[in-house]
Design a protein around this motif. Structure first.
Motif, PDB file in Angstrom:
ATOM      1  N   ARG A 286     -12.332 -12.605 -24.881  1.00 53.49           N
ATOM      2  CA  ARG A 286     -12.757 -13.577 -23.885  1.00 53.49           C
ATOM      3  C   ARG A 286     -13.659 -12.920 -22.847  1.00 53.49           C
ATOM      4  NH1 ARG A 286     -11.157 -16.310 -27.117  1.00 53.49           N
ATOM      5  NH2 ARG A 286      -9.998 -18.261 -27.069  1.00 53.49           N
ATOM      6  N   LEU A 287     -14.388 -13.773 -22.136  1.00 54.91           N
ATOM      7  CA  LEU A 287     -15.174 -13.332 -20.990  1.00 54.91           C
ATOM      8  C   LEU A 287     -14.508 -13.920 -19.751  1.00 54.91           C
ATOM      9  CD1 LEU A 287     -18.670 -14.304 -22.457  1.00 54.91           C
ATOM     10  CD2 LEU A 287     -17.590 -12.046 -22.519  1.00 54.91           C
ATOM     11  N   ALA A 288     -14.559 -13.200 -18.645  1.00 61.34           N
ATOM     12  CA  ALA A 288     -13.944 -13.701 -17.423  1.00 61.34           C
ATOM     13  C   ALA A 288     -15.008 -13.930 -16.370  1.00 61.34           C
ATOM     14  CB  ALA A 288     -12.920 -12.696 -16.901  1.00 61.34           C
ATOM     15  N   ARG A 289     -14.788 -14.932 -15.542  1.00 65.10           N
ATOM     16  CA  ARG A 289     -15.754 -15.185 -14.491  1.00 65.10           C
ATOM     17  C   ARG A 289     -15.206 -14.885 -13.097  1.00 65.10           C
ATOM     18  NH1 ARG A 289     -19.605 -20.294 -13.385  1.00 65.10           N
ATOM     19  NH2 ARG A 289     -17.644 -21.415 -13.403  1.00 65.10           N
ATOM     20  N   VAL A 290     -13.883 -14.920 -12.956  1.00 69.81           N
ATOM     21  CA  VAL A 290     -13.343 -14.696 -11.617  1.00 69.81           C
ATOM     22  C   VAL A 290     -12.544 -13.392 -11.584  1.00 69.81           C
ATOM     23  CG1 VAL A 290     -11.750 -15.575  -9.867  1.00 69.81           C
ATOM     24  CG2 VAL A 290     -13.335 -17.137 -11.011  1.00 69.81           C
ATOM     25  N   VAL A 291     -12.847 -12.576 -10.615  1.00 71.87           N
ATOM     26  CA  VAL A 291     -12.197 -11.279 -10.432  1.00 71.87           C
ATOM     27  C   VAL A 291     -11.487 -11.287  -9.092  1.00 71.87           C
ATOM     28  CG1 VAL A 291     -12.544  -8.794 -10.209  1.00 71.87           C
ATOM     29  CG2 VAL A 291     -14.048 -10.137 -11.697  1.00 71.87           C
ATOM     30  N   GLN A 292     -10.248 -10.802  -9.107  1.00 72.06           N
ATOM     31  CA  GLN A 292      -9.506 -10.723  -7.850  1.00 72.06           C
ATOM     32  C   GLN A 292      -8.916  -9.324  -7.703  1.00 72.06           C
ATOM     33  OE1 GLN A 292      -6.588 -13.850  -7.358  1.00 72.06           O
ATOM     34  NE2 GLN A 292      -5.541 -12.733  -5.737  1.00 72.06           N
ATOM     35  N   VAL A 293      -8.886  -8.827  -6.475  1.00 68.74           N
ATOM     36  CA  VAL A 293      -8.319  -7.510  -6.195  1.00 68.74           C
ATOM     37  C   VAL A 293      -7.330  -7.657  -5.049  1.00 68.74           C
ATOM     38  CG1 VAL A 293      -8.805  -5.184  -5.338  1.00 68.74           C
ATOM     39  CG2 VAL A 293     -10.381  -6.266  -6.953  1.00 68.74           C
ATOM     40  N   PHE A 294      -6.182  -6.975  -5.149  1.00 68.01           N
ATOM     41  CA  PHE A 294      -5.287  -6.966  -3.992  1.00 68.01           C
ATOM     42  C   PHE A 294      -4.717  -5.572  -3.753  1.00 68.01           C
ATOM     43  CE2 PHE A 294      -1.103  -6.560  -5.861  1.00 68.01           C
ATOM     44  CZ  PHE A 294      -1.273  -7.018  -7.161  1.00 68.01           C
ATOM     45  N   VAL A 295      -4.399  -5.298  -2.514  1.00 62.44           N
ATOM     46  CA  VAL A 295      -3.729  -4.046  -2.133  1.00 62.44           C
ATOM     47  C   VAL A 295      -2.647  -4.425  -1.136  1.00 62.44           C
ATOM     48  CG1 VAL A 295      -5.788  -2.609  -2.411  1.00 62.44           C
ATOM     49  CG2 VAL A 295      -5.323  -3.653  -0.197  1.00 62.44           C
ATOM     50  N   SER A 303       9.883  -0.300   8.942  1.00 64.21           N
ATOM     51  CA  SER A 303       9.387   0.520  10.049  1.00 64.21           C
ATOM     52  C   SER A 303       7.876   0.739   9.952  1.00 64.21           C
ATOM     53  CB  SER A 303      10.113   1.871  10.084  1.00 64.21           C
ATOM     54  OG  SER A 303       9.846   2.589   8.901  1.00 64.21           O
ATOM     55  N   ASP A 304       7.342   0.770   8.708  1.00 61.86           N
ATOM     56  CA  ASP A 304       5.897   0.928   8.542  1.00 61.86           C
ATOM     57  C   ASP A 304       5.195  -0.394   8.800  1.00 61.86           C
ATOM     58  OD1 ASP A 304       6.010   3.538   7.914  1.00 61.86           O
ATOM     59  OD2 ASP A 304       5.811   3.277   5.746  1.00 61.86           O
ATOM     60  N   PRO A 305       3.985  -0.354   9.370  1.00 60.57           N
ATOM     61  CA  PRO A 305       3.246  -1.611   9.535  1.00 60.57           C
ATOM     62  C   PRO A 305       2.864  -2.201   8.176  1.00 60.57           C
ATOM     63  CG  PRO A 305       1.911   0.284  10.197  1.00 60.57           C
ATOM     64  CD  PRO A 305       3.270   0.805   9.919  1.00 60.57           C
ATOM     65  N   HIS A 306       2.969  -3.509   8.057  1.00 59.22           N
ATOM     66  CA  HIS A 306       2.669  -4.175   6.791  1.00 59.22           C
ATOM     67  C   HIS A 306       1.231  -4.658   6.749  1.00 59.22           C
ATOM     68  CE1 HIS A 306       7.030  -5.282   5.518  1.00 59.22           C
ATOM     69  NE2 HIS A 306       6.882  -4.021   5.846  1.00 59.22           N
ATOM     70  N   TYR A 307       0.667  -4.586   5.590  1.00 54.39           N
ATOM     71  CA  TYR A 307      -0.644  -5.199   5.380  1.00 54.39           C
ATOM     72  C   TYR A 307      -0.747  -5.619   3.926  1.00 54.39           C
ATOM     73  CZ  TYR A 307      -5.606  -5.713   4.454  1.00 54.39           C
ATOM     74  OH  TYR A 307      -6.816  -6.192   4.037  1.00 54.39           O
ATOM     75  N   SER A 308      -1.333  -6.767   3.702  1.00 52.79           N
ATOM     76  CA  SER A 308      -1.547  -7.237   2.348  1.00 52.79           C
ATOM     77  C   SER A 308      -2.904  -7.922   2.333  1.00 52.79           C
ATOM     78  CB  SER A 308      -0.428  -8.205   1.979  1.00 52.79           C
ATOM     79  OG  SER A 308      -0.802  -8.934   0.848  1.00 52.79           O
ATOM     80  N   ILE A 336     -11.458  -5.531   1.506  1.00 51.34           N
ATOM     81  CA  ILE A 336     -10.056  -5.736   1.908  1.00 51.34           C
ATOM     82  C   ILE A 336      -9.382  -4.461   2.397  1.00 51.34           C
ATOM     83  CG2 ILE A 336      -9.612  -7.778   0.501  1.00 51.34           C
ATOM     84  CD1 ILE A 336      -8.331  -5.992  -1.573  1.00 51.34           C
ATOM     85  N   TYR A 337     -10.006  -3.319   2.107  1.00 51.19           N
ATOM     86  CA  TYR A 337      -9.366  -2.060   2.517  1.00 51.19           C
ATOM     87  C   TYR A 337      -9.338  -1.915   4.030  1.00 51.19           C
ATOM     88  CZ  TYR A 337      -8.462   2.826   3.403  1.00 51.19           C
ATOM     89  OH  TYR A 337      -7.940   3.978   3.889  1.00 51.19           O
ATOM     90  N   LYS A 338      -8.180  -1.533   4.538  1.00 46.08           N
ATOM     91  CA  LYS A 338      -8.078  -1.206   5.961  1.00 46.08           C
ATOM     92  C   LYS A 338      -7.426   0.163   6.083  1.00 46.08           C
ATOM     93  CE  LYS A 338      -6.633  -5.517   7.854  1.00 46.08           C
ATOM     94  NZ  LYS A 338      -5.983  -6.064   9.040  1.00 46.08           N
ATOM     95  N   ALA A 339      -8.038   1.001   6.875  1.00 47.77           N
ATOM     96  CA  ALA A 339      -7.527   2.366   7.032  1.00 47.77           C
ATOM     97  C   ALA A 339      -6.238   2.363   7.849  1.00 47.77           C
ATOM     98  CB  ALA A 339      -8.576   3.229   7.716  1.00 47.77           C
ATOM     99  N   GLY A 340      -5.450   3.417   7.675  1.00 41.48           N
ATOM    100  CA  GLY A 340      -4.298   3.601   8.548  1.00 41.48           C
ATOM    101  C   GLY A 340      -2.995   3.029   8.028  1.00 41.48           C
ATOM    102  N   TYR A 341      -3.000   2.547   6.781  1.00 42.51           N
ATOM    103  CA  TYR A 341      -1.756   2.023   6.209  1.00 42.51           C
ATOM    104  C   TYR A 341      -1.278   2.913   5.079  1.00 42.51           C
ATOM    105  CZ  TYR A 341      -2.530  -2.289   8.793  1.00 42.51           C
ATOM    106  OH  TYR A 341      -2.709  -3.203   9.788  1.00 42.51           O
ATOM    107  N   ARG A 342       0.011   2.832   4.801  1.00 45.52           N
ATOM    108  CA  ARG A 342       0.571   3.551   3.649  1.00 45.52           C
ATOM    109  C   ARG A 342       0.700   2.541   2.507  1.00 45.52           C
ATOM    110  NH1 ARG A 342       5.742   5.360   4.364  1.00 45.52           N
ATOM    111  NH2 ARG A 342       5.403   7.162   3.014  1.00 45.52           N
TER     112      ARG A 342
END
Length: 424
Positions: A286-295, A303-308, A336-342
């Motif tokens: 198949r061929l795909a048209r929609v790409v999604q990325v998450f971190v 205790s760690d700050p959350h980010y999604s 979507i990348y933000k520095a300072g998170y684990r």
DNA sequence: TCTGGGGTCCTAGGACCC
DNA sequence: TCTGGGGTCCTAGGACCC
């Protein structure tokens, strides 16, 4: 229509049984198989079940039991399980005209045509014996007029040893007798949430649910649960699907062996998952048209700050070329990348699939298909599947710090010559 | 300290159209 | 102030499965 007969064949404690198969010394020992990163328990031998250790518990919570009872732990060895699974499935396919491989350790067989020519119980026992003899994996078999009842029959086959792990549940009287003993939460399609709601309405057993009014169930729950009610009454609503439907989405995601704080490492991980997803996509043709990325960061440690972060993009034209997909993934990643998170996990998803040759290219943007894309991707996949080595894109990095933890991996007994078991 | 991955289906609600 | 009826499409979220 009318008189369907289904058999549900299910391998007992599948992953744990696969590990034991090549380790006769572990025959009666408690064995667990762990999830990726050796995180949770995903399979338990019967000895472990008897100890009351639950499915899905994090390994660190049962350190004491492991020590105390000498539980043997294995990392997931998916190549081994997939190989043994296909051996089991080929036997089932020899025994019935149509088989639906429902998961790695389960299959529905269509016995509609053979039901009046054979004794179903005898047939089930024969299938079970053949799998046992040729693969060495123990299966349970439930036979009934609907898939949901076949699941229930299988449940009984496992629960009551006197059945010899084969149950014929064609008779309505037997169906009702069994359903009266089964908790409604053990019915296929009834999960935790719905169990709670049902019990609040006085529906506690499978029989209570079977006797509920379908229209009321539809109104207060959903059409899905209404179908379950019908199926429990012997009215087949779920067909056997012998041909695997083509996928509608492909997901590649992993939790990391350790938290990631470096941008470059996280970027490599995303590239790696994207390449895998592209391979799977080509496997589906198949061929795909929609790409999604998450971190995202961890969800358990407060205790760690959350980010999604998650973002998707629609490509100008559907593609299966790893280079196009990597490019898109990288753009999304940098947004979507933000520095300072684990970071604890990342992943990619492909959706909106097309068949080759059916997509109408955008007239104004034209076709940007790369030259010889098909040839290059073909060679790439071929080399990577040959076992001779692997070829990959530089963006994936070469020595990831984020690789999965697999500290208890068993050898690839059946899929690598060097690791074949040796009998002395 | 340490908690998986990969799917499907359905529904509700919003945007938009006539 | 009061403000129709019906349809489609898309998305996010929930529920389930193994």
């Amino acid at each position: 229509m009318g008189h369907s007969v289904f058999a549900l064949v299910d391998c007992n404690n599948f992953y744990a049984s696969c590990e034991k198969l090549f380790r006769p010394d572990l025959r009666c020992k408690p064995v667990v198989v762990l999830s990726n990163n050796d995180g949770c328990v995903v399979a338990r031998s019967k000895e472990v079940k008897a100890l009351g250790i639950k499915m899905g518990v994090p390994i660190f919570q049962i350190r004491d039991e492991i020590e105390q009872h000498g539980i043997v732990c294995f990392s997931s060895n998916y190549a081994l399980y997939a190989d043994l699974s296909s051996r089991v499935m080929s036997i089932l396919e020899e025994e019935a005209p149509r088989v639906e491989i429902y998961s790695i350790d389960e299959a529905f067989m269509d016995l509609t045509g053979v039901a009046h020519t054979v004794d179903l119980l005898e047939f089930g026992r024969k299938v079970k014996a053949r799998v046992d003899q040729h693969v060495g994996i123990t299966v349970g078999i439930g036979i009934a007029p609907t898939k949901t009842l076949a699941k229930l029959a299988n449940h009984a086959a496992k629960k009551y040893p006197a059945t010899g792990q084969v149950v014929d549940l064609m008779s309505p009287a037997r169906q009702r007798r069994l359903m009266a003993l089964v908790d409604v939460g053990d019915v296929w399609g009834v999960g935790r949430r719905i169990t709670e709601k049902l019990k609040a309405r006085g529906i506690h057993t499978a029989l209570n649910l079977a006797d509920a009014d379908p229209k009321t169930i539809r109104r207060e729950f959903s059409v899905v649960l209404e179908r379950t009610v019908q199926e429990l009454n012997g009215i087949s609503c779920l067909e056997l699907e012998a041909l695997a439907p083509t996928k509608k989405q492909i997901v590649c995601s992993r939790s990391f062996g350790q938290r990631i704080t470096e941008r470059s490492e996280l970027r490599e991980a995303v590239a790696k998952y994207m390449s895998r997803a592209a391979e799977k996509l080509r496997g589906e043709k198949r061929l795909a048209r929609v790409v999604q990325v998450f971190v995202r960061t961890g969800v358990f440690n407060s205790s760690d700050p959350h980010y999604s972060g998650s973002l998707s993009v629609e490509l100008p034209n559907p593609t299966d070329d790893t280079r196009d997909l990597l490019e898109a993934a990288d753009v999304l990643f940098s947004r979507i990348y933000k520095a300072g998170y684990r970071y604890a996990k990342a992943g990619v998803m492909l959706t909106d699939f097309y068949e080759h040759g059916t997509y109408q290219h955008d007239l104004f943007r034209g076709s940007f298909e790369r030259k010889q894309s098909k040839e290059l991707m073909g060679v790439l996949d071929q080399i990577n599947h040959s076992g001779l080595g692997s070829v990959f894109f530089a963006s994936q990095g070469t020595s990831p710090q984020w690789a999965m933890k697999r500290e208890h991996l068993s050898p690839a007994y059946t899929t690598r010559w060097e690791e074949l078991p040796v009998v002395r």
